[in-house]
Design an enzyme around this catalytic site. Structure first.
Site, PDB file in Angstrom:
ATOM      1  CB  SER A 274      44.669  41.359  34.158  1.00  0.00           C
ATOM      2  OG  SER A 274      44.592  40.031  34.625  1.00  0.00           O
TER       3      SER A 274
ATOM      4  CE1 TYR B 277      40.700  42.564  38.081  1.00  0.00           C
ATOM      5  CE2 TYR B 277      41.337  40.635  36.798  1.00  0.00           C
ATOM      6  CZ  TYR B 277      41.685  41.740  37.554  1.00  0.00           C
ATOM      7  OH  TYR B 277      43.003  42.027  37.778  1.00  0.00           O
TER       8      TYR B 277
END
Length: 302
Positions: free
Chosen positions: A194, A207
């Site tokens: 990501s 995350y």
């Protein structure tokens, strides 16, 4: 999804436009594609296969919706049989994805399971290999985030952290480890990183940490498996319009979602499919391993 609803949601997507953002909306995790406004583009109408994965067998975790669905559709149109894993609550999305795989003339295998459980995670790999007749490509796409309204580290709750770490990291290790029983020379593992690994948000501290760890895992495993001829890479998405967004973020943040990228908009799941097809292709990416490809709308990945 009916053809009429698909067409209507595609029109809504066009009307939203790169500068229009998305309407305020929230869902209950994990969220469903059919409840998104506008409906995302997974390549249903525009992905044209060229036989680059002909005869290969792929497992895509989190393959019912979002990036996973776009990858599953593209893989099928490139000639691969595809097994998708998903949560039971996502069954309706999974059935839609299955239809698109089968419309491409390929075999679709549905494997509902919560990958936070080790036995289930390993079983998904075994079931995929058995029902597909082998395994050549593993896409570790399943992931979870929770954007807290109450700030960074101080607002982090252990149960939230457990869900994020078990979904994003524990499952990645278990699934990849189990897949090594089936993968062979020429096979490929593709992880999903990501932009958060490079440009972390304070309210996604857990995350973002898992995505940085996935980058390390990718390079490390590529080094280990190189001598076996198994390639390991990752794709790092930027802001992509998937059910995970309204299911895990404040609804009022949706109109501006993706507007902070150099391209000025969020990406559609279909815009990532090409990176996965390239990395999965034994011919096109035969010398590519240990790398992370950014598909971020212009945000830097380094």
């Amino acid at each position: 999804m009916s053809d009429d609803k698909f067409a209507a949601d595609k029109k809504a997507q066009e009307l939203a436009g790169p500068e229009g953002g998305f309407p305020e909306q929230e869902q209950t995790p994990p969220g469903l594609s059919t409840d998104l406004t506008p409906f995302p583009d997974h390549g249903e109408e525009n992905w044209v296969g060229r036989g680059r994965l002909e005869g290969l067998k792929a497992l895509v975790t989190g393959g019912d919706s979002g990036i996973g669905r776009a990858v599953a559709i593209a893989f099928a149109r490139e000639g691969a049989d595809v097994a998708i894993n998903y949560l039971q609550e996502e069954e309706s999305d999974a059935q839609d994805t299955k239809q698109w795989i089968e419309k491409a003339g390929r075999k679709a295998v549905l494997l509902p399971a919560d990958l936070r459980e080790e036995k289930a995670a390993r079983g998904v790999v075994d079931d995929a290999a058995e029902q597909l007749g082998g395994l050549d490509i593993l896409v570790n796409n399943a992931g979870f985030q929770w954007a807290r309204r109450d700030g960074g580290l101080q607002g982090l709750k252990t149960e939230e952290m457990d869900r994020v770490f078990k979904t994003n990291l524990y499952a990645l290790f278990w699934v990849s480890q189990q897949a090594l029983s089936y993968l062979k020379e020429g096979s490929s593992i593709i992880n999903v990183s990501s932009i958060q690994a490079y440009d972390p948000s304070e309210n996604l501290i857990d995350y973002a940490s898992t995505k940085a760890a996935i980058n390390n895992f990718t390079v490390n495993l590529a080094s280990e498996l190189g001598e076996k001829g198994i390639r390991v890479n990752a794709v790092a998405p930027g802001p992509i319009w998937t059910p995970l967004q309204p299911a895990t973020k404040a609804g009022e943040s949706m109109p501006a979602f993706g507007s902070d990228t150099p391209l000025g908009r969020a990406g559609q799941p279909s815009e990532l499919a090409g990176a996965f097809v390239f990395l999965a292709s034994p011919a096109e990416a035969s010398y590519v391993s240990g790398t992370v490809i950014g598909v971020t709308g212009g945000k830097p990945v380094f």
